[in-house]
Design a protein around this motif. Structure first.
Motif, PDB file in Angstrom:
ATOM      1  N   VAL A 122      15.947 -64.188 -29.316  1.00  0.00           N
ATOM      2  CA  VAL A 122      15.286 -62.887 -29.209  1.00  0.00           C
ATOM      3  C   VAL A 122      16.367 -61.839 -28.984  1.00  0.00           C
ATOM      4  N   SER A 123      16.396 -60.836 -29.855  1.00  0.00           N
ATOM      5  CA  SER A 123      17.421 -59.794 -29.787  1.00  0.00           C
ATOM      6  C   SER A 123      17.246 -58.918 -28.549  1.00  0.00           C
ATOM      7  N   VAL A 124      18.302 -58.223 -28.175  1.00  0.00           N
ATOM      8  CA  VAL A 124      18.256 -57.294 -27.041  1.00  0.00           C
ATOM      9  C   VAL A 124      17.189 -56.232 -27.296  1.00  0.00           C
ATOM     10  N   GLU A 125      17.133 -55.736 -28.521  1.00  0.00           N
ATOM     11  CA  GLU A 125      16.147 -54.707 -28.882  1.00  0.00           C
ATOM     12  C   GLU A 125      14.718 -55.202 -28.642  1.00  0.00           C
ATOM     13  N   MET A 126      14.423 -56.431 -29.077  1.00  0.00           N
ATOM     14  CA  MET A 126      13.070 -56.973 -28.881  1.00  0.00           C
ATOM     15  C   MET A 126      12.803 -57.271 -27.410  1.00  0.00           C
ATOM     16  N   LEU A 127      13.803 -57.780 -26.686  1.00  0.00           N
ATOM     17  CA  LEU A 127      13.621 -58.030 -25.260  1.00  0.00           C
ATOM     18  C   LEU A 127      13.281 -56.736 -24.526  1.00  0.00           C
ATOM     19  N   LYS A 128      13.954 -55.645 -24.896  1.00  0.00           N
ATOM     20  CA  LYS A 128      13.666 -54.348 -24.277  1.00  0.00           C
ATOM     21  C   LYS A 128      12.257 -53.875 -24.653  1.00  0.00           C
ATOM     22  N   HIS A 129      11.869 -54.107 -25.898  1.00  0.00           N
ATOM     23  CA  HIS A 129      10.526 -53.741 -26.343  1.00  0.00           C
ATOM     24  C   HIS A 129       9.464 -54.506 -25.548  1.00  0.00           C
ATOM     25  N   TYR A 130       9.657 -55.817 -25.384  1.00  0.00           N
ATOM     26  CA  TYR A 130       8.707 -56.625 -24.619  1.00  0.00           C
ATOM     27  C   TYR A 130       8.671 -56.183 -23.151  1.00  0.00           C
ATOM     28  N   ALA A 131       9.820 -55.851 -22.591  1.00  0.00           N
ATOM     29  CA  ALA A 131       9.873 -55.389 -21.201  1.00  0.00           C
ATOM     30  C   ALA A 131       9.115 -54.067 -21.054  1.00  0.00           C
ATOM     31  N   ASP A 133       6.613 -53.092 -22.999  1.00  0.00           N
ATOM     32  CA  ASP A 133       5.195 -53.460 -23.112  1.00  0.00           C
ATOM     33  C   ASP A 133       4.645 -54.019 -21.807  1.00  0.00           C
ATOM     34  N   ALA A 134       5.495 -54.739 -21.081  1.00  0.00           N
ATOM     35  CA  ALA A 134       5.066 -55.358 -19.821  1.00  0.00           C
ATOM     36  C   ALA A 134       5.051 -54.369 -18.662  1.00  0.00           C
ATOM     37  N   GLY A 135       5.488 -53.123 -18.906  1.00  0.00           N
ATOM     38  CA  GLY A 135       5.454 -52.107 -17.857  1.00  0.00           C
ATOM     39  C   GLY A 135       6.648 -52.142 -16.922  1.00  0.00           C
ATOM     40  N   LYS A 136       7.751 -52.722 -17.367  1.00  0.00           N
ATOM     41  CA  LYS A 136       8.965 -52.769 -16.537  1.00  0.00           C
ATOM     42  C   LYS A 136       9.557 -51.370 -16.400  1.00  0.00           C
ATOM     43  N   THR A 137      10.321 -51.166 -15.343  1.00  0.00           N
ATOM     44  CA  THR A 137      10.937 -49.855 -15.093  1.00  0.00           C
ATOM     45  C   THR A 137      12.113 -49.644 -16.049  1.00  0.00           C
ATOM     46  N   GLU A 138      12.560 -48.396 -16.171  1.00  0.00           N
ATOM     47  CA  GLU A 138      13.708 -48.091 -17.031  1.00  0.00           C
ATOM     48  C   GLU A 138      14.972 -48.789 -16.542  1.00  0.00           C
ATOM     49  N   ILE A 139      15.094 -48.949 -15.230  1.00  0.00           N
ATOM     50  CA  ILE A 139      16.256 -49.647 -14.664  1.00  0.00           C
ATOM     51  C   ILE A 139      16.236 -51.118 -15.091  1.00  0.00           C
ATOM     52  N   GLU A 140      15.066 -51.754 -15.004  1.00  0.00           N
ATOM     53  CA  GLU A 140      14.951 -53.154 -15.417  1.00  0.00           C
ATOM     54  C   GLU A 140      15.235 -53.306 -16.909  1.00  0.00           C
ATOM     55  N   ILE A 141      14.753 -52.373 -17.709  1.00  0.00           N
ATOM     56  CA  ILE A 141      14.974 -52.431 -19.153  1.00  0.00           C
ATOM     57  C   ILE A 141      16.450 -52.243 -19.476  1.00  0.00           C
ATOM     58  N   ALA A 142      17.113 -51.331 -18.775  1.00  0.00           N
ATOM     59  CA  ALA A 142      18.536 -51.075 -19.011  1.00  0.00           C
ATOM     60  C   ALA A 142      19.402 -52.285 -18.669  1.00  0.00           C
ATOM     61  N   GLN A 143      18.930 -53.158 -17.786  1.00  0.00           N
ATOM     62  CA  GLN A 143      19.700 -54.341 -17.396  1.00  0.00           C
ATOM     63  C   GLN A 143      19.683 -55.437 -18.459  1.00  0.00           C
TER      64      GLN A 143
END
Length: 176
Positions: A122-131, A133-143
């Protein structure tokens, strides 16, 4: 005495129910404790993930039926879910986005899925997209900075078990 009568009637009610299959994309079973999404599947022939992984290593992809506890679903559409399958987390997408599952109130419920199991990068781009969708914070997505190599699943059909007789029984007993 009241509890004994109610428990007896509940037991008789659940024992006398029959389960019929329906052909729509989402139908409630007569037991009213399961919801069907996508292709209608049965609850039998559920496989163990450990044995399926051994075959998967040889073939690369495997059609199977598995069961697990829902960890989360996509908060935007219900277009994916993750399941705890006995210690492993399985990311489940739905074939051709032909159906979706509920976006909330399903965490902790048991699901039975049928479709294709595979190893997925799973690419970084898709992982960020899924995060997202799951309602993760911008900080969590940036990690999220590296792709993930893990088990994936494309489901043709899903059953979600909303409750069973024993959970209702114990809920009633504890509510006094």
């Amino acid at each position: 005495m009241k509890k004994i009568i109610i428990i007896s009637f509940s037991f008789l009610f659940f024992c006398c129910q029959t389960n019929t299959k329906k052909s729509d994309s989402k139908k409630e079973s007569n037991l009213e404790n399961s919801s069907f999404y996508g292709t209608i599947i049965s609850e039998d022939s559920v496989k163990n993930l450990i044995s399926e992984k051994e075959t998967l290593k040889k073939l690369g992809s495997k059609s199977c039926k598995l069961s697990g506890q829902i960890i989360e679903t996509c908060n935007m559409k219900g277009c994916w879910m993750s399941l705890d399958i006995g210690g492993d987390t399985l990311f489940v997408k739905f074939r051709d986005y032909a159906f979706f599952v509920p976006k909330d109130s399903v965490e902790g419920k048991r699901a039975i899925i049928q479709g294709d199991l595979f190893f997925d990068t799973v690419s970084v781009e898709m992982l960020k997209h899924y995060a997202e969708d799951a309602g993760k914070t911008e900080i969590e997505i940036a990690q999220i900075t590296e792709p993930s190599y893990k088990l994936g699943f494309t489901a043709d059909g899903v059953i979600i078990k909303w409750w069973d007789f024993f959970s209702v029984f114990f809920f009633y007993l504890l509510s006094d």
